[in-house]
Each structure stands twice: as C-alpha cells, then as structure tokens.
Motif scaffolding. Structure first.
Motif, mmCIF file in Angstrom:
data_model
loop_
_atom_site.group_PDB
_atom_site.id
_atom_site.type_symbol
_atom_site.label_atom_id
_atom_site.label_comp_id
_atom_site.label_asym_id
_atom_site.label_seq_id
_atom_site.Cartn_x
_atom_site.Cartn_y
_atom_site.Cartn_z
ATOM 1 N N GLY A 137 0.808 -1.205 0.000
ATOM 2 C CA GLY A 137 0.000 0.000 0.000
ATOM 3 C C GLY A 137 0.841 1.255 0.000
ATOM 4 N N TYR A 138 0.149 2.364 -0.154
ATOM 5 C CA TYR A 138 0.774 3.679 -0.223
ATOM 6 C C TYR A 138 0.209 4.547 0.887
ATOM 7 N N PHE A 139 1.084 5.145 1.688
ATOM 8 C CA PHE A 139 0.703 6.036 2.770
ATOM 9 C C PHE A 139 1.168 7.448 2.481
ATOM 10 N N GLU A 140 0.397 8.407 2.943
ATOM 11 C CA GLU A 140 0.871 9.772 3.084
ATOM 12 C C GLU A 140 0.661 10.158 4.544
ATOM 13 N N LEU A 141 1.752 10.460 5.218
ATOM 14 C CA LEU A 141 1.707 10.948 6.591
ATOM 15 C C LEU A 141 1.913 12.448 6.537
ATOM 16 N N TYR A 142 1.078 13.202 7.236
ATOM 17 C CA TYR A 142 1.196 14.646 7.121
ATOM 18 C C TYR A 142 0.818 15.336 8.430
ATOM 19 N N ARG A 143 1.348 16.529 8.599
ATOM 20 C CA ARG A 143 1.029 17.343 9.761
ATOM 21 C C ARG A 143 -0.325 17.993 9.526
ATOM 22 N N ALA A 144 -1.346 17.401 10.103
ATOM 23 C CA ALA A 144 -2.702 17.911 9.891
ATOM 24 C C ALA A 144 -2.870 19.316 10.443
ATOM 25 N N ASP A 145 -2.129 19.647 11.510
ATOM 26 C CA ASP A 145 -2.249 20.979 12.088
ATOM 27 C C ASP A 145 -1.616 22.053 11.214
ATOM 28 N N LEU A 146 -0.780 21.637 10.247
ATOM 29 C CA LEU A 146 -0.155 22.580 9.324
ATOM 30 C C LEU A 146 -0.761 22.488 7.926
ATOM 31 N N ASP A 147 -1.793 21.675 7.785
ATOM 32 C CA ASP A 147 -2.430 21.410 6.501
ATOM 33 C C ASP A 147 -3.681 22.282 6.356
ATOM 34 N N PRO A 148 -4.127 22.546 5.124
ATOM 35 C CA PRO A 148 -5.397 23.268 4.963
ATOM 36 C C PRO A 148 -6.559 22.610 5.707
ATOM 37 N N LEU A 149 -6.472 21.307 5.974
ATOM 38 C CA LEU A 149 -7.507 20.639 6.751
ATOM 39 C C LEU A 149 -7.742 21.330 8.088
ATOM 40 N N ALA A 150 -6.708 21.931 8.672
ATOM 41 C CA ALA A 150 -6.821 22.549 9.995
ATOM 42 C C ALA A 150 -7.827 23.703 10.015
ATOM 43 N N ASP A 159 -1.105 17.360 15.566
ATOM 44 C CA ASP A 159 -2.045 16.406 14.964
ATOM 45 C C ASP A 159 -1.405 15.829 13.708
ATOM 46 N N THR A 160 -1.496 14.523 13.552
ATOM 47 C CA THR A 160 -0.863 13.839 12.427
ATOM 48 C C THR A 160 -1.940 13.174 11.574
ATOM 49 N N GLY A 161 -1.885 13.405 10.273
ATOM 50 C CA GLY A 161 -2.880 12.835 9.363
ATOM 51 C C GLY A 161 -2.336 11.628 8.625
ATOM 52 N N ILE A 162 -3.277 10.756 8.224
ATOM 53 C CA ILE A 162 -2.939 9.561 7.448
ATOM 54 C C ILE A 162 -3.841 9.486 6.232
ATOM 55 N N HIS A 163 -3.242 9.205 5.088
ATOM 56 C CA HIS A 163 -3.957 8.787 3.885
ATOM 57 C C HIS A 163 -3.401 7.420 3.514
ATOM 58 N N LEU A 164 -4.259 6.524 3.122
ATOM 59 C CA LEU A 164 -3.801 5.167 2.784
ATOM 60 C C LEU A 164 -4.587 4.598 1.627
ATOM 61 N N LEU A 165 -3.882 3.920 0.735
ATOM 62 C CA LEU A 165 -4.565 3.072 -0.237
ATOM 63 C C LEU A 165 -3.899 1.708 -0.194
ATOM 64 N N ILE A 166 -4.721 0.678 -0.295
ATOM 65 C CA ILE A 166 -4.220 -0.684 -0.412
ATOM 66 C C ILE A 166 -4.140 -0.994 -1.894
ATOM 67 N N GLY A 167 -2.972 -1.390 -2.368
ATOM 68 C CA GLY A 167 -2.750 -1.489 -3.800
ATOM 69 C C GLY A 167 -3.375 -2.684 -4.478
ATOM 70 N N GLY A 168 -3.227 -3.872 -3.912
ATOM 71 C CA GLY A 168 -3.676 -5.071 -4.582
ATOM 72 C C GLY A 168 -5.142 -5.371 -4.347
#
Length: 244
Positions: A137-150, A159-168
C-alpha cells in the motif's frame, strides 16, 4: 489533504470496493510482477537523488523502524520516485482508487504528486507500506495541524494525518487496511511523543474506508465540508489507544 483505505483510499482520501471484477485480473497480475521487482535499499546505501525529505516536521518517519502486525512485519519506506513511481501509478490507475485519489493517467501524473511532497518542507511524507518485504500500500503521513484541513476542524498542535490506499485487489476487503491503520497510528504515538491525535478525512461516500478506520481504532468525530468532498473526520486518540 490527501486519502485512505478500504482500501482503496481516496486522495480526497480513502479506499473503495470489495468487488473483484474479472476485468481486474490483469491488473492483479501486473501488480504482483511489479511488487516482485521492488527491493529495499541496503542499510548503508548512499544518498540518492530521489530520497524523500528527512521529514523533521514528522519526527523522521524514515527512522521509525518496523512494527509487527497480525499480517506480518510492517515497515514504512519513504518513496523514491525513480524506484516506486511505476508501482504507485499502477495502483492509482485502478478505477476503484482513481475515483477518490484522482491521479489516474500516465506515470508523470503520479510522479508530479510525489515530487510536490518530496520537494516540500517535510510536512507531508509519502511512503510505501511494506509487509514482509512486499509493498502492499501507499501512505501519506502529514502534519494535519499545518495542513489546509486545519481550517475545517479544531486542530491541535502536532495532529498527524494519514492517507492510505491498499494497492492489490486481492488484499482489499479482508481487514488488511484496518490492521495497517491501527499499526501506523500506534507508530505515530510511539515515535511522536507530542502528538495526541491521529486524524483522517475519507470521503463520506467511501463507506468501506470509513469502516476500515472504525475497525482500526478511530472514532467518527464530525462531518466536514472540504473543498473537494464531504468528509468524515476520523480521530484516533492517544488516550483511547488501549480501548478502541
């Protein structure tokens, strides 16, 4: 603000479909071939021009080390475009993934998305999720408190954000996504002592993704309107990690 699991994930952020269509069989075969071609770098491998940023804003995920899960030993391996773009682009062109991540197209589309993070200040770090030396899979770990999401929820420092996709396709719909989400959230808590919450914002339409977060120890906190979607704000609290 990118995506997550049913794992198909959505870059709007989250995963999808459990349906294995016969049309997807060729993709599964090709994904398997690409995965077998992947190999980790030697521990003493010299600096590489495609090395990910050190990720100081995320306490350097490259150095977090492995963690044992019910599915095998998981490592987060920072992406190298030259090594990994073909595999990640293949995953992004799966229709179930493309519906949410919106990165279908030639490899250059995926490469541009990866390089935007690798050339940034380290607030978002793209990684492969590698189980027993096989990328799943593919992850994106990001600082949610520094992201437009905030701007759309009451963010807390670190705050730490996660995006994940399972590839297969064969790995979807059988709990791997939930297992990886729980394991990576625990890694964040173990390696980022100032972080009290791990958050995600899968598309509300992506019911399998939302379910994967719930099974992975996250709670539904709110519905939030983001520029590209109606999202489910999912939160895993450090204080509740032993309960949920």
């Amino acid at each position: 603000m990118p995506p997550t699991d049913h794992p198909t994930g959505d870059r709007t952020k989250g995963p999808v479909d459990d349906v294995e269509d016969t049309l997807e069989l060729p993709l599964r075969i090709q994904d398997g071939l690409l995965a077998r071609q992947w190999a980790p770098d030697p521990p003493d491998d010299p600096a590489h021009p495609d090395d990910a940023v050190r990720g100081e804003l995320l306490d350097d995920p490259e150095r977090w080390g492995p963690t044992t899960t019910s599915e095998g030993v998981l490592r987060l391996v920072p992406v190298r475009v030259g090594r990994d773009v073909t595999l990640i682009s293949r995953w992004m062109n799966d229709p179930a993934v493309a519906a949410f991540w919106k990165l279908a197209g030639p490899e250059s589309v995926t490469a541009a998305h990866l390089r935007a993070q690798l050339d940034g200040d380290g607030r978002s770090v793209p990684c492969l999720g590698v189980l027993d030396d096989v990328p799943v899979g593919y992850f994106e770990l990001y600082r949610a408190d520094l992201d437009p999401l905030a701007r759309h929820y009451p963010a807390r420092p670190h705050d730490t954000g996660i995006h994940l996709l399972i590839g297969g396709v064969a790995d979807r719909g059988r709990g791997i996504g939930s297992t990886l989400l729980r394991a990576v959230a625990d890694l964040v808590f173990d390696r980022r002592p100032h972080c009290t919450r791990v958050v995600a914002e899968p598309d509300l339409r992506n019911a399998p993704s939302v379910a994967a977060f719930l099974t992975g120890g996250f709670r539904f906190a709110a519905e939030v309107e983001l520029p590209d979607k109606q999202a489910a704000l999912m939160v895993r609290d450090r204080a509740l990690r032993g309960v949920l």
